[in-house]
Design a protein around this motif. Structure first.
Motif, PDB file in Angstrom:
ATOM      1  N   GLY A  45      -7.417  -6.628  -6.549  1.00 15.36           N
ATOM      2  CA  GLY A  45      -6.214  -6.516  -5.362  1.00 15.36           C
ATOM      3  C   GLY A  45      -5.004  -6.099  -6.128  1.00 15.36           C
ATOM      4  N   GLU A  46      -4.459  -6.652  -7.029  1.00 15.53           N
ATOM      5  CA  GLU A  46      -3.383  -6.318  -7.758  1.00 15.53           C
ATOM      6  C   GLU A  46      -3.399  -4.898  -8.170  1.00 15.53           C
ATOM      7  OE1 GLU A  46       0.424  -6.802  -7.745  1.00 15.53           O
ATOM      8  OE2 GLU A  46      -0.563  -8.892  -7.762  1.00 15.53           O
ATOM      9  N   ALA A  47      -4.118  -4.396  -8.838  1.00 17.40           N
ATOM     10  CA  ALA A  47      -4.392  -2.991  -9.333  1.00 17.40           C
ATOM     11  C   ALA A  47      -4.500  -2.154  -8.189  1.00 17.40           C
ATOM     12  CB  ALA A  47      -5.929  -3.085 -10.179  1.00 17.40           C
ATOM     13  N   ARG A  48      -5.172  -2.396  -7.183  1.00 17.27           N
ATOM     14  CA  ARG A  48      -5.037  -1.491  -5.852  1.00 17.27           C
ATOM     15  C   ARG A  48      -3.758  -1.444  -5.433  1.00 17.27           C
ATOM     16  NH1 ARG A  48      -9.641  -4.874  -4.471  1.00 17.27           N
ATOM     17  NH2 ARG A  48     -11.477  -3.598  -4.907  1.00 17.27           N
ATOM     18  N   ARG A  49      -2.837  -2.584  -5.406  1.00 15.03           N
ATOM     19  CA  ARG A  49      -1.716  -2.482  -4.776  1.00 15.03           C
ATOM     20  C   ARG A  49      -0.708  -1.698  -5.797  1.00 15.03           C
ATOM     21  NH1 ARG A  49      -3.017  -7.562  -3.256  1.00 15.03           N
ATOM     22  NH2 ARG A  49      -2.569  -8.449  -4.902  1.00 15.03           N
ATOM     23  N   LEU A  50      -0.923  -1.778  -7.245  1.00 14.18           N
ATOM     24  CA  LEU A  50       0.043  -1.128  -7.981  1.00 14.18           C
ATOM     25  C   LEU A  50      -0.300   0.377  -7.841  1.00 14.18           C
ATOM     26  CD1 LEU A  50       1.634  -1.135 -10.517  1.00 14.18           C
ATOM     27  CD2 LEU A  50      -0.226  -1.238 -12.052  1.00 14.18           C
ATOM     28  N   VAL A  51      -1.279   0.752  -7.874  1.00  8.27           N
ATOM     29  CA  VAL A  51      -1.675   2.142  -7.526  1.00  8.27           C
ATOM     30  C   VAL A  51      -1.067   2.686  -6.287  1.00  8.27           C
ATOM     31  CG1 VAL A  51      -3.412   3.966  -7.530  1.00  8.27           C
ATOM     32  CG2 VAL A  51      -3.733   2.007  -9.081  1.00  8.27           C
ATOM     33  N   ASP A  52      -1.146   1.991  -5.332  1.00  6.65           N
ATOM     34  CA  ASP A  52      -0.774   2.451  -3.947  1.00  6.65           C
ATOM     35  C   ASP A  52       0.796   2.245  -3.671  1.00  6.65           C
ATOM     36  OD1 ASP A  52      -3.484   2.459  -3.191  1.00  6.65           O
ATOM     37  OD2 ASP A  52      -3.492   0.585  -2.236  1.00  6.65           O
ATOM     38  N   ARG A  53       1.547   1.782  -4.796  1.00  8.98           N
ATOM     39  CA  ARG A  53       2.812   1.614  -4.523  1.00  8.98           C
ATOM     40  C   ARG A  53       3.722   3.167  -4.484  1.00  8.98           C
ATOM     41  NH1 ARG A  53       6.199  -1.505  -8.894  1.00  8.98           N
ATOM     42  NH2 ARG A  53       4.923  -0.161 -10.163  1.00  8.98           N
TER      43      ARG A  53
END
Length: 294
Positions: free
Chosen positions: A286-294
């Motif tokens: 989930g953290e990886a997805r949020r990092l990419v979506d920033r």
């Protein structure tokens, strides 16, 4: 039985009873007795052995698949119960291709800020080693290429597209250029990642398509070693733009875009296919997805 399955997995991985015992922190007689007890419980011979390890029997090969699944489920159960009692804690083990180590730092920094009781062990490995380590349960996740070689069944989060640049010292004859075709590298002194790295296989293929004969006089599995050789003068290396920018910062080095051949190669976070994931691993994805979506 779980401890016996752990012993079996160690022997299957190390292919040597002594090394497996050392890995587990037990004596070799204890390990041998554990394997024998497991064979008696299952009613089959798992390992051919005389004076030394002789390989897995056909039944052992089939049992290996189940052992990985059962041990993985057991570890997941422990992780979930620990999360219920204490919140997210423990240690995440991540194997990373050398060119993506800066992304590993981004993810671990963000994750660590949100979950300070989780520690990280980050290892630099080739893409082939990463997949084997995930299969052997030696790491929890990896950062590797997603679309250049088969991954098997994994969960993945795309992180970025890898694009290549030439790294040169500022006084090198090619350093004045802002863009160069790959064909311009014919005859140049190159230092490149070692042949076991997927990055190197991509570069070799792209150079070949451009009619360039690859002659890397220096090879290493470390991007720091490559950048150091460029800094010493006379050498050139080819790296993805992200890691090249990081290594060149504050140094008399220049990044030169390579054009005309070679595409973008997707790199992402990968984890064993499992539904559900452990709470810690689910939070990491989930953290990886949020990092990419920033």
């Amino acid at each position: 039985m779980i401890d016996k399955l752990e012993m079996f997995l160690a022997v299957a991985k190390e292919r040597h009873f002594g090394r497996a015992a050392q890995t587990l922190g037990v004596t070799q007689p204890t390990l041998s007795a554990g394997i024998k007890q497991l064979e008696e419980q299952l009613g089959v011979l798992l390992i051919f052995r005389g004076s030394r390890f002789g390989g897995l029997t056909p039944e052992g090969q089939a049992a290996l698949v189940w052992a990985r699944r059962i041990v993985g489920d057991s570890r997941q159960l422990r992780e979930e119960m620990r999360a219920v009692r204490h919140g997210l804690s423990g240690r995440l083990r991540i194997a990373v291709i050398p060119t993506a180590l800066t992304w590993a730092a981004r993810i671990s920094a963000r994750f660590g800020a949100a979950h300070p009781n989780v520690g990280f062990t980050i290892l630099s490995r080739s893409s082939v080693e990463i997949l084997q380590m995930i299969e052997d349960l030696d790491v929890d996740a990896g950062i590797s290429y997603l679309d250049n070689e088969p991954l098997g069944r994994v969960s993945s989060v795309p992180l970025y597209d890898e694009r290549y640049v030439l790294l040169a010292r500022e006084d090198h004859p090619l350093a004045a250029a802002t863009r160069l075709p790959w064909s311009a590298l014919e005859g140049q002194r190159l230092c490149l990642l070692s042949a076991d790295m997927q990055n190197r296989r991509i570069i070799d293929r792209t150079l070949s398509e451009a009619g360039v004969t690859t002659q890397a006089a220096v090879e290493s599995n470390s991007t720091v070693v490559l950048a150091a050789h460029v800094l010493e003068g006379g050498w050139l290396t080819i790296l993805p733009q992200g890691i090249a920018s990081f290594l060149a910062e504050g140094k008399p080095l220049r990044l030169i875009a390579l054009e005309g051949r070679g595409g973008a190669y997707q790199v992402g976070l990968i984890a064993p296919w499992r539904e559900p994931h452990t709470p810690v691993l689910d939070a990491l994805l989930g953290e990886a997805r949020r990092l990419v979506d920033r």
